[in-house]
Scaffold this motif. Structure first.
Motif, PDB file in Angstrom:
ATOM      1  N   GLN A 287      -0.345  -9.128  -6.098  1.00  0.00           N
ATOM      2  CA  GLN A 287       0.139  -8.365  -7.245  1.00  0.00           C
ATOM      3  C   GLN A 287      -0.976  -7.510  -7.850  1.00  0.00           C
ATOM      4  N   LYS A 288      -2.167  -8.085  -7.955  1.00  0.00           N
ATOM      5  CA  LYS A 288      -3.299  -7.343  -8.506  1.00  0.00           C
ATOM      6  C   LYS A 288      -3.680  -6.177  -7.594  1.00  0.00           C
ATOM      7  N   PHE A 289      -3.646  -6.410  -6.299  1.00  0.00           N
ATOM      8  CA  PHE A 289      -3.951  -5.354  -5.340  1.00  0.00           C
ATOM      9  C   PHE A 289      -2.942  -4.218  -5.474  1.00  0.00           C
ATOM     10  N   ALA A 290      -1.679  -4.569  -5.629  1.00  0.00           N
ATOM     11  CA  ALA A 290      -0.637  -3.549  -5.811  1.00  0.00           C
ATOM     12  C   ALA A 290      -0.895  -2.724  -7.068  1.00  0.00           C
ATOM     13  N   GLU A 291      -1.319  -3.375  -8.152  1.00  0.00           N
ATOM     14  CA  GLU A 291      -1.642  -2.660  -9.383  1.00  0.00           C
ATOM     15  C   GLU A 291      -2.763  -1.658  -9.159  1.00  0.00           C
ATOM     16  N   ASN A 292      -3.785  -2.065  -8.407  1.00  0.00           N
ATOM     17  CA  ASN A 292      -4.925  -1.186  -8.165  1.00  0.00           C
ATOM     18  C   ASN A 292      -4.519   0.038  -7.347  1.00  0.00           C
ATOM     19  N   VAL A 293      -3.687  -0.179  -6.330  1.00  0.00           N
ATOM     20  CA  VAL A 293      -3.228   0.944  -5.514  1.00  0.00           C
ATOM     21  C   VAL A 293      -2.391   1.892  -6.355  1.00  0.00           C
ATOM     22  N   TYR A 294      -1.470   1.337  -7.106  1.00  0.00           N
ATOM     23  CA  TYR A 294      -0.582   2.147  -7.945  1.00  0.00           C
ATOM     24  C   TYR A 294      -1.386   2.946  -8.966  1.00  0.00           C
TER      25      TYR A 294
ATOM     26  N   VAL B  68       0.839  -1.200   0.000  1.00  0.00           N
ATOM     27  CA  VAL B  68       0.000   0.000   0.000  1.00  0.00           C
ATOM     28  C   VAL B  68       0.873   1.247   0.000  1.00  0.00           C
ATOM     29  N   GLN B  69       1.791   1.326   0.951  1.00  0.00           N
ATOM     30  CA  GLN B  69       2.627   2.523   1.079  1.00  0.00           C
ATOM     31  C   GLN B  69       3.436   2.814  -0.177  1.00  0.00           C
ATOM     32  N   LEU B  70       4.200   1.844  -0.630  1.00  0.00           N
ATOM     33  CA  LEU B  70       5.139   2.092  -1.719  1.00  0.00           C
ATOM     34  C   LEU B  70       4.438   2.280  -3.062  1.00  0.00           C
ATOM     35  N   ASN B  71       3.244   1.722  -3.220  1.00  0.00           N
ATOM     36  CA  ASN B  71       2.525   1.956  -4.469  1.00  0.00           C
ATOM     37  C   ASN B  71       1.767   3.278  -4.452  1.00  0.00           C
ATOM     38  N   ILE B  72       1.389   3.754  -3.277  1.00  0.00           N
ATOM     39  CA  ILE B  72       0.858   5.114  -3.180  1.00  0.00           C
ATOM     40  C   ILE B  72       1.953   6.105  -3.576  1.00  0.00           C
ATOM     41  N   ILE B  73       3.123   5.950  -2.972  1.00  0.00           N
ATOM     42  CA  ILE B  73       4.249   6.831  -3.288  1.00  0.00           C
ATOM     43  C   ILE B  73       4.674   6.660  -4.754  1.00  0.00           C
ATOM     44  N   GLY B  74       4.786   5.413  -5.215  1.00  0.00           N
ATOM     45  CA  GLY B  74       5.209   5.142  -6.580  1.00  0.00           C
ATOM     46  C   GLY B  74       4.269   5.755  -7.607  1.00  0.00           C
ATOM     47  N   GLY B  75       2.949   5.617  -7.376  1.00  0.00           N
ATOM     48  CA  GLY B  75       1.978   6.197  -8.290  1.00  0.00           C
ATOM     49  C   GLY B  75       2.072   7.716  -8.351  1.00  0.00           C
ATOM     50  N   ARG B  76       2.257   8.334  -7.179  1.00  0.00           N
ATOM     51  CA  ARG B  76       2.388   9.789  -7.134  1.00  0.00           C
ATOM     52  C   ARG B  76       3.658  10.268  -7.840  1.00  0.00           C
ATOM     53  N   LEU B  77       4.757   9.559  -7.641  1.00  0.00           N
ATOM     54  CA  LEU B  77       6.010   9.960  -8.286  1.00  0.00           C
ATOM     55  C   LEU B  77       5.932   9.792  -9.803  1.00  0.00           C
ATOM     56  N   TYR B  78       5.228   8.754 -10.253  1.00  0.00           N
ATOM     57  CA  TYR B  78       5.048   8.581 -11.700  1.00  0.00           C
ATOM     58  C   TYR B  78       4.234   9.738 -12.266  1.00  0.00           C
ATOM     59  N   LEU B  79       3.191  10.135 -11.553  1.00  0.00           N
ATOM     60  CA  LEU B  79       2.374  11.260 -11.993  1.00  0.00           C
ATOM     61  C   LEU B  79       3.210  12.535 -12.079  1.00  0.00           C
ATOM     62  N   GLU B  80       4.025  12.761 -11.074  1.00  0.00           N
ATOM     63  CA  GLU B  80       4.885  13.950 -11.088  1.00  0.00           C
ATOM     64  C   GLU B  80       5.851  13.910 -12.272  1.00  0.00           C
ATOM     65  N   SER B  81       6.401  12.738 -12.550  1.00  0.00           N
ATOM     66  CA  SER B  81       7.327  12.595 -13.678  1.00  0.00           C
ATOM     67  C   SER B  81       6.627  12.885 -15.002  1.00  0.00           C
ATOM     68  N   ALA B  82       5.395  12.384 -15.151  1.00  0.00           N
ATOM     69  CA  ALA B  82       4.644  12.623 -16.383  1.00  0.00           C
ATOM     70  C   ALA B  82       4.300  14.097 -16.530  1.00  0.00           C
ATOM     71  N   GLU B  83       3.995  14.749 -15.438  1.00  0.00           N
ATOM     72  CA  GLU B  83       3.648  16.173 -15.487  1.00  0.00           C
ATOM     73  C   GLU B  83       4.853  17.027 -15.870  1.00  0.00           C
ATOM     74  N   LYS B  84       6.026  16.629 -15.422  1.00  0.00           N
ATOM     75  CA  LYS B  84       7.219  17.391 -15.757  1.00  0.00           C
ATOM     76  C   LYS B  84       7.489  17.359 -17.246  1.00  0.00           C
ATOM     77  N   GLU B  85       7.108  16.269 -17.916  1.00  0.00           N
ATOM     78  CA  GLU B  85       7.359  16.142 -19.346  1.00  0.00           C
ATOM     79  C   GLU B  85       6.334  16.897 -20.186  1.00  0.00           C
ATOM     80  N   ASP B  86       5.235  17.287 -19.573  1.00  0.00           N
ATOM     81  CA  ASP B  86       4.203  18.010 -20.310  1.00  0.00           C
ATOM     82  C   ASP B  86       3.774  19.201 -19.468  1.00  0.00           C
ATOM     83  N   GLU B  87       4.449  20.328 -19.652  1.00  0.00           N
ATOM     84  CA  GLU B  87       4.220  21.490 -18.807  1.00  0.00           C
ATOM     85  C   GLU B  87       2.785  22.003 -18.933  1.00  0.00           C
TER      86      GLU B  87
END
Length: 355
Positions: free
Chosen positions: A343-350, A132-151
């Protein structure tokens, strides 16, 4: 006499115009279709790259989950053996007078099985909570990375502190929540399990013999008392180790800026929502089922074909089984990590936190 070429052009001028328009239109249409196909191909390629990047980031995040769980197992073992210290009781047996050996043996009976049960429960809690923790953080960091590429898209999506990049300080404070499992969470879980085991063990004598089938049935009976038959009972077990009202969510927000406090509170509330969701209990239940399957088989391998007295079985559990379960290379650890449900639960959280 009129000029033949000029007369020919005059007579067929309309045809020439229509033909020129037709050819020009066809060429324009061809160029438009060509541009459209190129644009679509570029979009499709961009989508494929996004999917590949997303899959790579997600898989990398799951490897981080596994490595983090492995690195935390020594802390889990230390906490378990500290709060359920069967070795101390066995040492007391060797030095106790005959007058109180019976009391110490009764405590050894209870604590040994409590230690085995808590080892499985706490390891499963650790795995699912980290997912739960690391996929919450991982999902947020991916979003931030995608946003940086598209101002431009970043400007549209970013609203207030919730979409500011998560600072390293906030990440550290948030990830430190897992330490509750080794402190107040372990204390709560041990008490919850120990109370049930003690009631059951009062009925069992040290000379009672156990074969593999009898031991498996006995563990199942105790588990039913602990886990119950519905989500409410499982939620009580979760609450004992991961108390959502206070306890694990008493995070230190000192020295944080206002925006960082908002970020941390948002992450904490998101985690609380997942822990109180029935899906969390369902996934945890699957992990516990797989964990006990390995744990009981480990004990059964220590039992000969003939049944053995409980007094002989207990030291095997303390010395061989529990320490082996909590090794990072154990069958127990690998079985939980490879569960498709986890694994499926992790995907949903992420996925919930990358949008």
């Amino acid at each position: 006499m009129a000029d033949p070429p000029r007369g020919f052009l005059r007579r067929h001028a309309r045809k020439f115009v229509i033909s020129a328009c037709t050819v020009g239109g066809a060429y324009a249409l061809y160029k438009f279709v060509q541009w459209k196909w190129a644009s679509r191909a570029a979009e499709e390629e961009a989508r494929r790259l996004d999917v590949a990047r997303l899959e790579h980031h997600f898989e990398s995040n799951q490897r981080t989950c596994d490595m983090t769980a492995r690195s935390l197992l020594p802390m889990l073992r230390t906490s378990l053996f500290e709060h359920v210290n069967v070795e101390r009781l066995i040492a007391a047996l060797k030095s106790s007078s005959s007058s109180n050996k019976s009391e110490v043996w009764n405590e050894v009976k209870t604590k040994t099985l409590t230690q085995l049960l808590v080892a499985v429960y706490s390891a499963c809690f650790l795995h699912v909570f980290l997912r739960v923790q690391l996929n919450i953080i991982g999902g947020r960091l991916y979003l931030e990375s995608a946003e940086k590429e598209d101002e431009e898209e970043k400007t549209k999506k970013k609203k207030g502190a919730n979409f500011l990049p998560i600072t390293q300080t906030v990440q550290t404070r948030y990830l430190n929540l897992v330490e509750c499992l080794f402190d107040t969470g372990m204390i709560g879980l041990v008490k919850f399990v120990d109370d049930v085991v003690e009631r059951r063990m009062d009925e069992i004598g040290l000379k009672e013999r156990f074969d593999a089938t009898r031991f498996s049935q006995f563990v199942e009976e105790i588990r039913r008392d602990i886990e119950g038959d519905d989500q409410t009972s499982m939620a009580r077990l979760v609450g004992a180790s991961l108390p959502t009202n206070g306890g694990i969510f008493n995070v230190n927000s000192q020295s944080l800026s206002h925006a960082e406090k908002d970020q941390l509170q948002g992450l904490v509330e998101a985690t609380r929502d997942f822990l109180e969701n029935p899906d969390f209990c369902h996934v945890l239940g699957k992990c516990i089922e797989a964990g006990f399957s390995v744990a009981v088989q480990s004990v059964e391998r220590k039992i000969d074909k003939d049944a053995v007295p409980l007094a002989k079985l207990l030291p095997m559990v303390v010395v061989d089984v529990v320490p082996t379960l909590l090794k990072d290379s154990s069958e127990f650890f690998n079985r939980i990590m490879e569960l498709p449900t986890l694994q499926k639960f992790a995907e949903n959280v992420y996925d919930a936190f990358r949008r």
